[in-house]
Design a protein around this motif. Structure first.
Motif, mmCIF file in Angstrom:
data_model
loop_
_atom_site.group_PDB
_atom_site.id
_atom_site.type_symbol
_atom_site.label_atom_id
_atom_site.label_comp_id
_atom_site.label_asym_id
_atom_site.label_seq_id
_atom_site.Cartn_x
_atom_site.Cartn_y
_atom_site.Cartn_z
ATOM 1 N N ASN A 126 0.814 -1.215 0.000
ATOM 2 C CA ASN A 126 0.000 0.000 0.000
ATOM 3 C C ASN A 126 0.853 1.272 0.000
ATOM 4 O OD1 ASN A 126 -2.712 0.595 -0.254
ATOM 5 N ND2 ASN A 126 -2.967 1.020 1.912
ATOM 6 N N GLN A 127 2.162 1.146 0.141
ATOM 7 C CA GLN A 127 3.030 2.316 0.197
ATOM 8 C C GLN A 127 2.983 3.168 -1.080
ATOM 9 O OE1 GLN A 127 4.093 3.218 3.209
ATOM 10 N NE2 GLN A 127 2.992 1.330 3.713
ATOM 11 N N PRO A 128 2.849 2.572 -2.259
ATOM 12 C CA PRO A 128 2.737 3.409 -3.463
ATOM 13 C C PRO A 128 1.520 4.353 -3.443
ATOM 14 C CG PRO A 128 3.291 1.164 -4.089
ATOM 15 C CD PRO A 128 2.987 1.137 -2.613
ATOM 16 N N LEU A 129 0.483 3.987 -2.703
ATOM 17 C CA LEU A 129 -0.679 4.880 -2.599
ATOM 18 C C LEU A 129 -0.280 6.176 -1.902
ATOM 19 C CD1 LEU A 129 -3.679 5.546 -2.897
ATOM 20 C CD2 LEU A 129 -4.055 4.333 -0.726
ATOM 21 N N PHE A 130 0.454 6.073 -0.807
ATOM 22 C CA PHE A 130 0.879 7.269 -0.085
ATOM 23 C C PHE A 130 1.876 8.083 -0.899
ATOM 24 C CE2 PHE A 130 -0.534 4.279 3.157
ATOM 25 C CZ PHE A 130 -1.535 5.035 3.738
ATOM 26 N N SER A 131 2.720 7.407 -1.639
ATOM 27 C CA SER A 131 3.645 8.120 -2.534
ATOM 28 C C SER A 131 2.863 8.875 -3.606
ATOM 29 C CB SER A 131 4.612 7.138 -3.194
ATOM 30 O OG SER A 131 5.394 6.494 -2.229
ATOM 31 N N TYR A 132 1.814 8.238 -4.124
ATOM 32 C CA TYR A 132 0.979 8.885 -5.143
ATOM 33 C C TYR A 132 0.267 10.111 -4.561
ATOM 34 C CZ TYR A 132 -2.611 9.660 -8.651
ATOM 35 O OH TYR A 132 -3.429 10.233 -9.583
ATOM 36 N N ILE A 133 -0.314 9.961 -3.381
ATOM 37 C CA ILE A 133 -0.992 11.090 -2.735
ATOM 38 C C ILE A 133 -0.015 12.238 -2.551
ATOM 39 C CG2 ILE A 133 -2.060 11.863 -0.569
ATOM 40 C CD1 ILE A 133 -3.306 9.023 -0.368
ATOM 41 N N GLU A 134 1.198 11.924 -2.116
ATOM 42 C CA GLU A 134 2.214 12.961 -1.913
ATOM 43 C C GLU A 134 2.624 13.616 -3.233
ATOM 44 O OE1 GLU A 134 6.074 13.486 0.927
ATOM 45 O OE2 GLU A 134 5.826 11.560 -0.093
ATOM 46 N N SER A 135 2.739 12.814 -4.294
ATOM 47 C CA SER A 135 3.152 13.368 -5.591
ATOM 48 C C SER A 135 2.095 14.294 -6.186
ATOM 49 C CB SER A 135 3.479 12.243 -6.573
ATOM 50 O OG SER A 135 2.302 11.598 -7.018
ATOM 51 N N CYS A 136 0.871 14.138 -5.771
ATOM 52 C CA CYS A 136 -0.225 14.969 -6.287
ATOM 53 C C CYS A 136 -0.448 16.232 -5.463
ATOM 54 C CB CYS A 136 -1.528 14.166 -6.307
ATOM 55 S SG CYS A 136 -1.499 12.764 -7.423
ATOM 56 N N ALA A 137 0.273 16.387 -4.375
ATOM 57 C CA ALA A 137 0.005 17.454 -3.416
ATOM 58 C C ALA A 137 0.034 18.852 -4.032
ATOM 59 C CB ALA A 137 0.990 17.373 -2.251
ATOM 60 N N GLN A 138 0.903 19.102 -4.984
ATOM 61 C CA GLN A 138 1.040 20.449 -5.542
ATOM 62 C C GLN A 138 0.047 20.736 -6.665
ATOM 63 O OE1 GLN A 138 2.992 22.786 -4.191
ATOM 64 N NE2 GLN A 138 3.469 21.229 -2.656
ATOM 65 N N ASN A 139 -0.087 19.844 -7.607
ATOM 66 C CA ASN A 139 -0.870 20.117 -8.819
ATOM 67 C C ASN A 139 -2.334 19.714 -8.724
ATOM 68 O OD1 ASN A 139 1.487 21.051 -9.968
ATOM 69 N ND2 ASN A 139 2.008 19.055 -10.823
ATOM 70 N N ASN A 140 -2.615 18.563 -8.189
ATOM 71 C CA ASN A 140 -3.974 18.029 -8.152
ATOM 72 C C ASN A 140 -4.156 17.228 -6.862
ATOM 73 O OD1 ASN A 140 -6.540 17.209 -8.816
ATOM 74 N ND2 ASN A 140 -5.920 15.853 -10.476
ATOM 75 N N PRO A 141 -4.232 17.927 -5.718
ATOM 76 C CA PRO A 141 -4.192 17.229 -4.433
ATOM 77 C C PRO A 141 -5.386 16.298 -4.210
ATOM 78 C CG PRO A 141 -4.667 19.559 -4.121
ATOM 79 C CD PRO A 141 -4.380 19.362 -5.577
ATOM 80 N N ILE A 142 -5.088 15.261 -3.464
ATOM 81 C CA ILE A 142 -6.120 14.321 -3.025
ATOM 82 C C ILE A 142 -6.347 14.588 -1.544
ATOM 83 C CG2 ILE A 142 -6.703 11.897 -2.628
ATOM 84 C CD1 ILE A 142 -4.931 11.170 -4.981
#
Length: 181
Positions: free
Chosen positions: A157-173
Motif C-alpha cells: 500500500n506504500q505506493p498509494l501514499f507516494s501517489y498522494i504525496e506526488s499529487c500534493a502540488q498540482n492536483n491534491p487528493i
C-alpha cells in the motif's frame, strides 16, 4: 350394523389400494417436477454463464505502476456520473487487492476527477492530521501513521501514499475518514 364382515374388509382394502395408487401417482408427479426443476436450473445456469462471459472484460494489470488506463474504461462507464465510489476488499491484508485498488485510485483521480479518498480510521486523529497536512504543516508520514496500520504499514500500500504525496502540488487528493463498527 353390518351383516357381512368380509364385505367391509374388502371395501376398506379397495379404498386402501386406490389411496396407495393415488399416492404413487402423486410421488411420480412430484419426482418429475423435481427433475424438471433440476433440468431448468442447469439450462438457466448455462445461460447465466454465457451472459457472465459476454459481460466480462479483461483487466490488463493490477500493477500500481501501469499508466495506461484503457482497460479500466469499462469501470468508468459503470461508475457513470456517480459522486462516490467505494472500493472494498474481500479480506484485510491481501496484497493483490491493495495493488489493484491503488491502480483504481489513480484511474479515478486522473481520468474521472475524483479527489477525495476515505480511510477507515480514528476520526479525531485522522481529521486533525489531515487538516495539518493540507496546510503543509506536516509530512505525508504523519498522515500515513494516523491511518490504521492494516493499510498504512502494508508494503503493497506504500505506493498509494507516494501517489498522494506526488499529487500534493498540482492536483491534491484530500483524505476523509470512515469510522464506526
Amino acid at each position: 350394523y353390518p351383516t357381512n364382515l368380509n364385505s367391509i374388509k374388502i371395501s376398506i382394502f379397495t379404498r386402501s389400494i386406490k389411496l396407495n395408487s393415488f399416492m404413487s401417482i402423486k410421488k411420480r408427479i412430484f419426482n418429475c417436477f423435481i427433475l424438471f426443476l433440476c433440468f431448468e436450473s442447469c439450462i438457466a445456469q448455462k445461460k447465466d454463464e454465457q451472459l457472465f462471459i459476454q459481460a466480462t472484460k479483461q483487466i490488463q494489470s493490477i500493477s500500481p505502476e501501469a499508466t495506461n488506463f484503457d482497460d479500466l474504461n469499462i469501470i468508468g462507464e459503470a461508475i457513470g456520473e456517480s459522486d462516490v465510489v467505494f472500493l472494498g476488499e474481500q479480506d484485510h491484508g491481501v496484497a493483490s487487492t491493495f495493488e489493484a485498488k491503488i491502480r483504481l485510485v489513480k484511474y479515478l483521480h486522473e481520468q474521472l476527477g475524483f479527489n477525495v479518498i476515505a480511510f477507515e480510521s480514528d476520526f479525531f486523529t485522522l481529521n486533525t492530521i489531515n487538516e495539518e497536512y493540507q496546510k503543509g504543516n506536516i509530512e505525508i508520514d504523519s498522515l500515513r501513521h494516523s491511518i490504521y496500520s492494516i493499510w498504512s504499514r502494508c508494503k503493497q500500500n506504500q505506493p498509494l501514499f507516494s501517489y498522494i504525496e506526488s499529487c500534493a502540488q498540482n492536483n491534491p487528493i484530500q483524505q476523509a475518514i470512515v469510522t464506526g463498527k
